[in-house]
Enzyme design. Structure first.
Site, PDB file in Angstrom:
ATOM      1  N   GLY A  15      -4.586  -5.719  -1.047  1.00 52.74           N
ATOM      2  CA  GLY A  15      -3.754  -4.604  -0.601  1.00 52.74           C
ATOM      3  C   GLY A  15      -4.458  -3.719   0.411  1.00 52.74           C
ATOM      4  CE1 TYR A 142       3.646  -1.740  -9.998  1.00 51.54           C
ATOM      5  CE2 TYR A 142       4.256   0.531 -10.493  1.00 51.54           C
ATOM      6  CZ  TYR A 142       3.437  -0.374  -9.865  1.00 51.54           C
ATOM      7  OH  TYR A 142       2.403   0.078  -9.090  1.00 51.54           O
ATOM      8  N   PRO A 169      -4.041   5.960 -10.960  1.00 52.87           N
ATOM      9  CG  PRO A 169      -3.535   4.871  -8.950  1.00 52.87           C
ATOM     10  CD  PRO A 169      -4.021   4.619 -10.362  1.00 52.87           C
ATOM     11  CG  ASN A 171       4.062   9.895  -8.678  1.00 50.96           C
ATOM     12  OD1 ASN A 171       3.614  10.021  -9.808  1.00 50.96           O
ATOM     13  ND2 ASN A 171       5.283   9.475  -8.448  1.00 50.96           N
ATOM     14  CG  LEU A 172      -1.533   7.436  -4.636  1.00 51.72           C
ATOM     15  CD1 LEU A 172      -2.201   6.168  -4.105  1.00 51.72           C
ATOM     16  CD2 LEU A 172      -2.572   8.460  -5.040  1.00 51.72           C
ATOM     17  CG  HIS A 185       6.985   6.104  -4.196  1.00 50.36           C
ATOM     18  ND1 HIS A 185       6.362   5.045  -3.573  1.00 50.36           N
ATOM     19  CD2 HIS A 185       7.079   5.760  -5.507  1.00 50.36           C
ATOM     20  CE1 HIS A 185       6.100   4.102  -4.463  1.00 50.36           C
ATOM     21  NE2 HIS A 185       6.532   4.511  -5.650  1.00 50.36           N
TER      22      HIS A 185
END
Length: 318
Positions: A15, A142, A169, A171-172, A185
């Site tokens: 990723g 998920y 982590p 929410n980015l 998002h």
């Protein structure tokens, strides 16, 4: 921070061409000019296939693996793709960890997801509560697929003495995020809606749900720093949250984005759309205790940077 840990190491970042991964690659290179970063791109290495994963290990001879790759989207995408999101994320992670062990990788850092927490987890979310209930329904396939990798990581540590760590982590958001309204998002989606409405002179935008749920957001560069810090300094089987430790309602979030983007219209709330988990805020004390990391970017400052980046990106200036 010294780059000695990374000197002359080869680091596979799954990723690594994506939103978070690209910032992690930047952080690695900033810490050590001698680090060799290998990013297995999805068009060359389908990480759902064992043969492709093995080829990636053969061709990279990786010393360290940071597993950030995921098939993921916002609440709508999660609801529409439960089977795909479960299969892709489970099979990628399980096979990657198995092959990392077989190829004698020194360390593997696995990213989980905050979606793994039970729907009604006491706030702030403690890592010890991960298995205390079922996740929020739209996120469950998920979240459970990713949580399975924590069980695998601990099992491999126990049976094979394999050094893998598991990070959660929150929410980015930040530059290079996904601004596609089909998969984005909440923060990039609302930023895009506000800017397009502002430019078109529209009088309103639509936001999903009631606006009542709360969320916690972590600036992506802080997250990248936390992942690299943990890989350098943490060796343990316990999962670790990465978050900012602050909580904001979706309604307040949208109002803040409206202000930052300069949109002067109204917000219509589509209450036929799901709210998702009622509250999210993490207990972030373990990250500070285990490897000395805390988030440093104030939320509104991070939002301003994100909006500035998106404005430039739309003009082809990034």
């Amino acid at each position: 921070m010294s780059g000695d840990y990374w000197a002359e190491k080869t680091v596979m970042v799954t990723g690594g061409a994506g939103f978070l991964g690209s910032h992690v690659v930047d952080e690695l290179r900033a810490r050590s000019p001698d680090v060799d970063v290998f990013v297995p791109r999805s068009d060359e290495y389908d990480l759902r296939e064992r043969a492709a994963i093995r080829r990636a290990f053969v061709e990279s001879d990786a010393d360290v693996v940071l597993h950030l790759a995921a098939t993921v989207g916002g609440i709508g995408a999660n609801a529409e793709n439960p089977g795909r999101y479960f299969y892709d994320n489970a099979i990628m992670g399980i096979e990657l960890l198995e092959q990392a062990r077989k190829f004698d990788v020194e360390k593997c850092t696995i990213l989980g997801t905050i979606c793994s927490y039970p729907k009604h987890t006491p706030v702030p979310f403690s890592e010890d509560d991960l298995y205390e209930g079922y996740p929020e329904e739209t996120n469950a396939p998920y979240g459970i697929a990713k949580k399975a990798l924590l069980t695998q990581s601990r099992a491999y540590r126990d049976q094979y003495d394999f050094d893998s760590i598991y990070l959660l982590p929150v929410n980015l958001y930040g530059p290079r995020d996904d601004f596609d309204l089909e998969t984005a998002h909440v923060i990039p989606a609302i930023i895009r809606k506000c800017i397009e409405a502002r430019e078109a002179g529209r009088e309103s935008i639509t936001a999903w749900g009631t606006g009542d749920p709360t969320r916690e957001f972590l600036y992506v560069e802080d997250a990248a720093e936390g992942i690299v810090d943990a890989t350098e300094r943490y060796d343990g089987g316990d999962p670790v949250n990465l978050g900012s430790g602050t909580e904001i309602s979706i309604r307040e979030l949208v109002e803040t984005i409206v202000e930052v983007t300069g949109f002067d219209g109204e917000v219509a709330w589509d209450t036929s759309k799901p709210d998702g988990q009622p509250r999210r805020r993490l207990d972030t004390s373990r990250a500070e205790e285990r490897f000395g990391w805390t988030a440093s970017t104030p939320f509104e400052e991070g939002l301003e940077r994100t909006v500035e980046w998106y404005e430039r990106a739309r003009l082809g200036e990034t």
